[in-house]
Enzyme design. Structure first.
Site, PDB file in Angstrom:
ATOM      1  N   LYS A  14      60.754  27.175  41.064  1.00  0.00           N
ATOM      2  CA  LYS A  14      60.269  28.551  41.231  1.00  0.00           C
ATOM      3  C   LYS A  14      61.414  29.550  41.018  1.00  0.00           C
ATOM      4  O   LYS A  14      62.586  29.147  40.963  1.00  0.00           O
ATOM      5  CB  LYS A  14      59.665  28.680  42.631  1.00  0.00           C
ATOM      6  CG  LYS A  14      58.375  27.864  42.820  1.00  0.00           C
ATOM      7  CD  LYS A  14      57.847  28.021  44.242  1.00  0.00           C
ATOM      8  CE  LYS A  14      56.448  27.472  44.404  1.00  0.00           C
ATOM      9  NZ  LYS A  14      55.917  27.686  45.783  1.00  0.00           N
ATOM     10  N   ARG A 123      56.709  14.972  46.221  1.00  0.00           N
ATOM     11  CA  ARG A 123      56.385  15.790  47.413  1.00  0.00           C
ATOM     12  C   ARG A 123      57.386  15.493  48.532  1.00  0.00           C
ATOM     13  O   ARG A 123      57.830  16.387  49.236  1.00  0.00           O
ATOM     14  CB  ARG A 123      54.980  15.471  47.927  1.00  0.00           C
ATOM     15  CG  ARG A 123      53.839  16.081  47.177  1.00  0.00           C
ATOM     16  CD  ARG A 123      53.808  17.581  47.169  1.00  0.00           C
ATOM     17  NE  ARG A 123      53.504  18.232  48.428  1.00  0.00           N
ATOM     18  CZ  ARG A 123      53.210  19.525  48.547  1.00  0.00           C
ATOM     19  NH1 ARG A 123      53.175  20.304  47.469  1.00  0.00           N
ATOM     20  NH2 ARG A 123      52.970  20.061  49.706  1.00  0.00           N
ATOM     21  N   ASN A 160      60.062  28.948  48.518  1.00  0.00           N
ATOM     22  CA  ASN A 160      60.388  27.561  48.872  1.00  0.00           C
ATOM     23  C   ASN A 160      60.839  26.721  47.669  1.00  0.00           C
ATOM     24  O   ASN A 160      60.648  25.509  47.638  1.00  0.00           O
ATOM     25  CB  ASN A 160      59.205  26.923  49.590  1.00  0.00           C
ATOM     26  CG  ASN A 160      57.907  27.068  48.807  1.00  0.00           C
ATOM     27  OD1 ASN A 160      57.927  27.517  47.657  1.00  0.00           O
ATOM     28  ND2 ASN A 160      56.802  26.677  49.398  1.00  0.00           N
ATOM     29  N   HIS A 163      57.503  24.002  43.196  1.00  0.00           N
ATOM     30  CA  HIS A 163      56.089  23.632  43.308  1.00  0.00           C
ATOM     31  C   HIS A 163      55.986  22.164  42.922  1.00  0.00           C
ATOM     32  O   HIS A 163      56.613  21.727  41.957  1.00  0.00           O
ATOM     33  CB  HIS A 163      55.224  24.457  42.345  1.00  0.00           C
ATOM     34  CG  HIS A 163      53.865  23.850  42.196  1.00  0.00           C
ATOM     35  ND1 HIS A 163      52.851  24.098  43.091  1.00  0.00           N
ATOM     36  CD2 HIS A 163      53.372  22.932  41.315  1.00  0.00           C
ATOM     37  CE1 HIS A 163      51.793  23.381  42.754  1.00  0.00           C
ATOM     38  NE2 HIS A 163      52.083  22.662  41.671  1.00  0.00           N
TER      39      HIS A 163
HETATM   40  N1  UDP Z   1      52.479  30.172  50.813  1.00  0.00           N
HETATM   41  C1  UDP Z   1      52.757  31.367  51.469  1.00  0.00           C
HETATM   42  N2  UDP Z   1      52.319  31.534  52.763  1.00  0.00           N
HETATM   43  C2  UDP Z   1      51.630  30.582  53.428  1.00  0.00           C
HETATM   44  C3  UDP Z   1      51.347  29.371  52.758  1.00  0.00           C
HETATM   45  C4  UDP Z   1      51.784  29.199  51.452  1.00  0.00           C
HETATM   46  O1  UDP Z   1      53.369  32.260  50.907  1.00  0.00           O
HETATM   47  O2  UDP Z   1      51.272  30.800  54.603  1.00  0.00           O
HETATM   48  C5  UDP Z   1      52.925  29.993  49.409  1.00  0.00           C
HETATM   49  C6  UDP Z   1      54.135  29.065  49.260  1.00  0.00           C
HETATM   50  O3  UDP Z   1      55.000  29.604  48.257  1.00  0.00           O
HETATM   51  C7  UDP Z   1      53.489  27.776  48.793  1.00  0.00           C
HETATM   52  C8  UDP Z   1      52.342  28.289  47.935  1.00  0.00           C
HETATM   53  O4  UDP Z   1      51.869  29.428  48.662  1.00  0.00           O
HETATM   54  O5  UDP Z   1      54.386  26.949  48.090  1.00  0.00           O
HETATM   55  C9  UDP Z   1      51.204  27.321  47.680  1.00  0.00           C
HETATM   56  O6  UDP Z   1      50.746  26.815  48.918  1.00  0.00           O
HETATM   57  P1  UDP Z   1      50.412  25.274  49.155  1.00  0.00           P
HETATM   58  O7  UDP Z   1      49.696  25.199  50.460  1.00  0.00           O
HETATM   59  O8  UDP Z   1      49.752  24.672  47.969  1.00  0.00           O
HETATM   60  O9  UDP Z   1      51.873  24.652  49.364  1.00  0.00           O
HETATM   61  P2  UDP Z   1      52.750  23.657  48.453  1.00  0.00           P
HETATM   62  O10 UDP Z   1      51.823  22.733  47.735  1.00  0.00           O
HETATM   63  O11 UDP Z   1      53.565  24.522  47.506  1.00  0.00           O
HETATM   64  O12 UDP Z   1      53.634  22.918  49.419  1.00  0.00           O
HETATM   65 MG    MG Z   2      50.081  23.046  46.796  1.00  0.00          MG
END
Ligand code: UDP
Ligand code: MG
Length: 195
Positions: A14, A123, A160, A163
């Site tokens: 990212k 992951r 974070n 992705h």
């Molecule tokens: N995110 C956020 N606030 C939240 C949860 C998620 O800004 O409360 C963002 C974060 O950047 C995350 C992305 O949304 O990586 C996609 O969320 P997901 O639950 O799919 O998490 P990931 O698969 O990236 O761990």
């Molecule tokens: Mg996700």
């Protein structure tokens, strides 16, 4: 049983990962775990592309809101006071819009990673979504510290670094979305892994 070694997942660095100079570190952690990068490219995403990448269904959007809500519950913060709503879908919609700003704020690096249990392994290497919950030893735990508490106040997504696809189905969709059906996926042997 070589097909188990051919499991593929989608990984994207990212904007904060690129801007913190972590491209090499992230690639290193993938390769050192005996996973093979079979496609890789830096590019600038458009808002339309980012919107197409993240799911649009209400279950997924509500889950985004739940991640904010569980943090608010843990730290005893009132979502209605902070965000004007305690509804997970409404909060999820806000987060989804902020994600588009975040993911288009600098170049991204997209890749396809192949290997045994590639989806789960990547992951695990990335760590859980929220950096404040990510253990040391994970990419998110070692190089970031962010929370929806701060992100929501600043009207931005949680930063974070990476992705990574969560399931085999998500991986298939994301690889096709970002690399096309016959995208530039390479086939080569990794010493010590493939022979
Ligand atoms: N995110 C956020 N606030 C939240 C949860 C998620 O800004 O409360 C963002 C974060 O950047 C995350 C992305 O949304 O990586 C996609 O969320 P997901 O639950 O799919 O998490 P990931 O698969 O990236 O761990
Ligand atoms: Mg996700």
């Amino acid at each position: 049983m070589s097909h188990f070694k051919e499991e593929k997942t989608f990984l994207m660095i990212k904007p904060d990962g690129v801007q913190k100079g972590l491209i090499g570190e992230i690639i290193k952690r993938i390769e050192q775990r005996d996973l093979k990068i079979v496609a890789i490219e830096m590019f600038q995403a458009t808002p339309e592309q980012v919107s197409g990448h993240y799911p649009k269904d209400e279950v997924w959007i509500s889950r985004l809101g739940d991640k904010t809500l569980s943090t608010y519950t843990k730290y005893n913060i009132d979502p209605i006071k902070e965000l004007g709503t305690g509804n997970n879908l409404e909060i999820g919609k806000m987060v989804r819009a902020w994600l588009i700003d975040y993911m288009t704020s600098a170049p991204l690096v997209r890749m396809v990673v192949q290997g045994l249990h590639a989806v789960d392994m990547v992951r695990k290497i990335a760590g859980p979504t929220l950096p404040y919950l990510a253990d040391m030893g994970t990419i998110r735990g070692d190089f970031s510290n962010d929370s929806p508490i701060l992100g929501n106040i600043e009207k931005r997504a949680v930063m974070n670094l990476v992705h990574a696809s969560e399931t085999a189905e998500e991986a298939k969709h994301e690889i096709e979305f970002w690399f096309g059906q016959k995208g530039n996926i390479f086939d080569y042997k990794r010493f010590g892994v493939d022979r």
